[in-house]
Design an enzyme around this catalytic site. Structure first.
Site, PDB file in Angstrom:
ATOM      1  N   ASP A 287       1.612   5.013   1.841  1.00 43.84           N
ATOM      2  CA  ASP A 287       1.329   5.862   3.001  1.00 43.84           C
ATOM      3  C   ASP A 287       1.905   7.261   2.789  1.00 43.84           C
ATOM      4  O   ASP A 287       3.046   7.405   2.305  1.00 43.84           O
ATOM      5  CB  ASP A 287       1.954   5.272   4.269  1.00 43.84           C
ATOM      6  CG  ASP A 287       1.491   3.853   4.542  1.00 43.84           C
ATOM      7  OD1 ASP A 287       0.329   3.543   4.226  1.00 43.84           O
ATOM      8  OD2 ASP A 287       2.289   3.053   5.075  1.00 43.84           O
TER       9      ASP A 287
ATOM     10  N   ASP B 213       0.863  -1.167   0.000  1.00 39.93           N
ATOM     11  CA  ASP B 213       0.000   0.000   0.000  1.00 39.93           C
ATOM     12  C   ASP B 213       0.903   1.221   0.000  1.00 39.93           C
ATOM     13  O   ASP B 213       2.131   1.098  -0.012  1.00 39.93           O
ATOM     14  CB  ASP B 213      -0.955   0.002   1.202  1.00 39.93           C
ATOM     15  CG  ASP B 213      -0.216  -0.086   2.541  1.00 39.93           C
ATOM     16  OD1 ASP B 213       1.022   0.082   2.557  1.00 39.93           O
ATOM     17  OD2 ASP B 213      -0.880  -0.299   3.560  1.00 39.93           O
TER      18      ASP B 213
ATOM     19  N   ASP C  38      -3.079   5.230   2.743  1.00 42.24           N
ATOM     20  CA  ASP C  38      -3.296   5.758   4.092  1.00 42.24           C
ATOM     21  C   ASP C  38      -2.730   7.164   4.174  1.00 42.24           C
ATOM     22  O   ASP C  38      -1.609   7.416   3.710  1.00 42.24           O
ATOM     23  CB  ASP C  38      -2.609   4.883   5.147  1.00 42.24           C
ATOM     24  CG  ASP C  38      -3.250   3.511   5.284  1.00 42.24           C
ATOM     25  OD1 ASP C  38      -4.413   3.352   4.857  1.00 42.24           O
ATOM     26  OD2 ASP C  38      -2.588   2.592   5.799  1.00 42.24           O
TER      27      ASP C  38
END
Length: 470
Positions: free
Chosen positions: A308, A306, A396
């Protein structure tokens, strides 16, 4: 039940990825065996890549097979099991991946130049050893035995930091955090190429099921354990169970599983950075945006899970509206597939905290973003045959006040083990308290505008992000 779940919902053995070699097997037989394996819950890759764990071949002429494999330019080849069709047949019969035995392996004997077998000690990489220890750490995490989990993670972390190859156990003499259990596992791998305990763990139904379930966005170990105890073993079991009520995060996790379980490329991370930067500049022109996590730690990292970001502004108090502004902008663009926003609960009056908290108190949001292929240099890292022109990616965002930026950047960069040990060093060696919010020295808070300031306060030389993986 979440609708529209991709075909990967039937995957039962998340830690096992097969690749069937078409040479000698033939296209039609390979297609048949691929469908057979997938029908039993196995993940079968169409292309040989570093994600593959088991290579299966009907070509038992080891020399020609290994020559072909070496020509594929796959970096993770030494860590893969290269197996004859007997392992595949045994696994189909059992309905699960069986433990790899010597009789299953296709090994090269004689010339040890470029055609070394995968198990040969000179070919065993630190990554191979670290991965084995991480499997056992994860297993004990699922079993809720934190002491053993931490011991294996520390041992793996030490190995990651080594600038030399480990060819025998003597190469690790004098190193800290290598317990007897970790050493025994390493020695077995160095001598035979595999660990019986690791193989047993990987073929254990409960481990495979918990690993599969926790691979879904929004599903933690406790939920996975509950589902397992309820007799659920696959995604289709979960989605069909009348007593299971998925929350919004879990529904999105299943809906976009095929995309968010696939690695994110460096080019995609860069494109997402541009997308978020455009959104935050539309809210305020003086915003500060920083990439954190694995893509910041690993120099030249090609893939991650992912992406961030830390986003803030130099104007005090204005950071509280940044994330809601970014969320609204992404919604207007039709790019927001899922959002969970947590408002800030940060309060300096409640600091310092003498108890470690897994999550800080800054405003943050957990997103699934639609990334258009046209934004990505070189195109999307998509599944073969996927013609959508976009993919879903996990992002995120955290938004600390500017005077907390350095502490948040240090904490969100990781790695988890590095941050744990840095906090322990601050507490045990310096009698200070360090977390994502602040550094406290007995009677006062220490100011920091950069990570280097924090290391200086601790009396340490600055450690670059790429050195924080251990």
């Amino acid at each position: 039940r979440a609708g529209g779940v991709p075909g990967r919902e039937e995957v039962r053995f998340q830690g096992v990825r097969l690749y069937l070699v078409e040479r000698k097997m033939g296209r039609s037989r390979r297609s048949f065996l691929t469908q057979l394996a997938r029908s039993k819950g196995f993940m079968v890759e169409d292309v040989l890549s570093d994600a593959v764990t088991h290579v299966v071949s009907e070509d038992c002429q080891a020399s020609s097979l290994w020559t072909w494999l070496r020509g594929r330019d796959v970096k993770n080849l030494p860590a893969m099991h290269v197996l004859g069709i007997s392992w595949f047949t045994d696994s189909m019969k059992e309905g699960k991946p069986v433990a790899v035995e010597t009789r299953h392996l296709i090994e090269v004997c004689g010339n040890l130049g470029d055609l070394c077998p995968a198990w040969w000690p000179e070919r065993i990489s630190l990554t191979h050893l670290c991965d084995a220890l991480e499997v056992l750490a994860e297993s004990y995490e699922f079993k809720e035995i934190p002491g053993r989990c931490l011991a294996f993670r520390r041992a793996s972390s030490v190995l990651k930091s080594l600038p030399w190859a480990v060819r025998c156990l003597r190469d690790t003499e004098g190193l800290p955090c290598l317990g007897e259990h970790s050493k025994a596992v390493m020695e077995e791998i160095l001598q035979s190429g595999h660990s019986f305990e690791v193989e047993k763990t990987l073929s254990d139904e409960k481990y495979q099921t918990l690993k599969l379930f926790t691979s879904v966005f929004g599903v933690g170990p406790k939920t996975a354990e509950k589902w397992y105890r309820g007799g659920l073993r696959s995604f289709s079991d979960v989605l069909a169970a009348p007593g299971i009520h998925l929350n919004r995060m879990q529904q999105s996790g299943f809906l976009h599983y095929g995309d968010i379980s696939r690695a994110v490329s460096k080019a995609e991370a860069r494109a997402l950075g541009n997308l978020i930067d455009e959104a935050v500049r539309a809210v305020t022109p003086d915003a500060v945006l920083a990439l954190t996590g694995g893509f910041r730690r690993y120099r030249g990292k090609e893939f991650g899970h992912d992406v961030d970001f830390i986003v803030t502004t130099r104007e005090p108090g204005k950071e509280e509206k940044l994330l809601t502004g970014i969320i609204e902008r992404l919604k207007q663009q039709g790019l927001l597939l899922y959002c969970e926003y947590n408002a800030s609960t940060f309060d300096m009056v409640k600091l310092p905290s003498h108890q470690f908290e897994a999550m800080d108190h800054f405003a943050k949001c957990f997103l699934i973003v639609r990334l258009e292929g046209g934004r990505v240099e070189g195109g999307l890292h998509g599944a073969e045959g996927d013609g959508r022109g976009w993919r879903a990616v996990r992002v995120d965002l955290v938004s600390p006040p500017m005077d907390r930026y350095a502490f948040a950047l240090l904490g969100w960069t990781g790695s988890r083990q590095f941050e744990r040990d840095l906090r322990r060093f601050a507490r045990a060696e310096r009698r200070m308290l360090l977390d994502n919010h602040t550094l406290y020295d007995k009677t006062k808070f220490l100011a920091a505008t950069t990570e280097k300031d924090i290391f200086a306060h601790l009396g340490l030389e600055y450690i670059e992000p790429w050195q924080r993986n251990a």
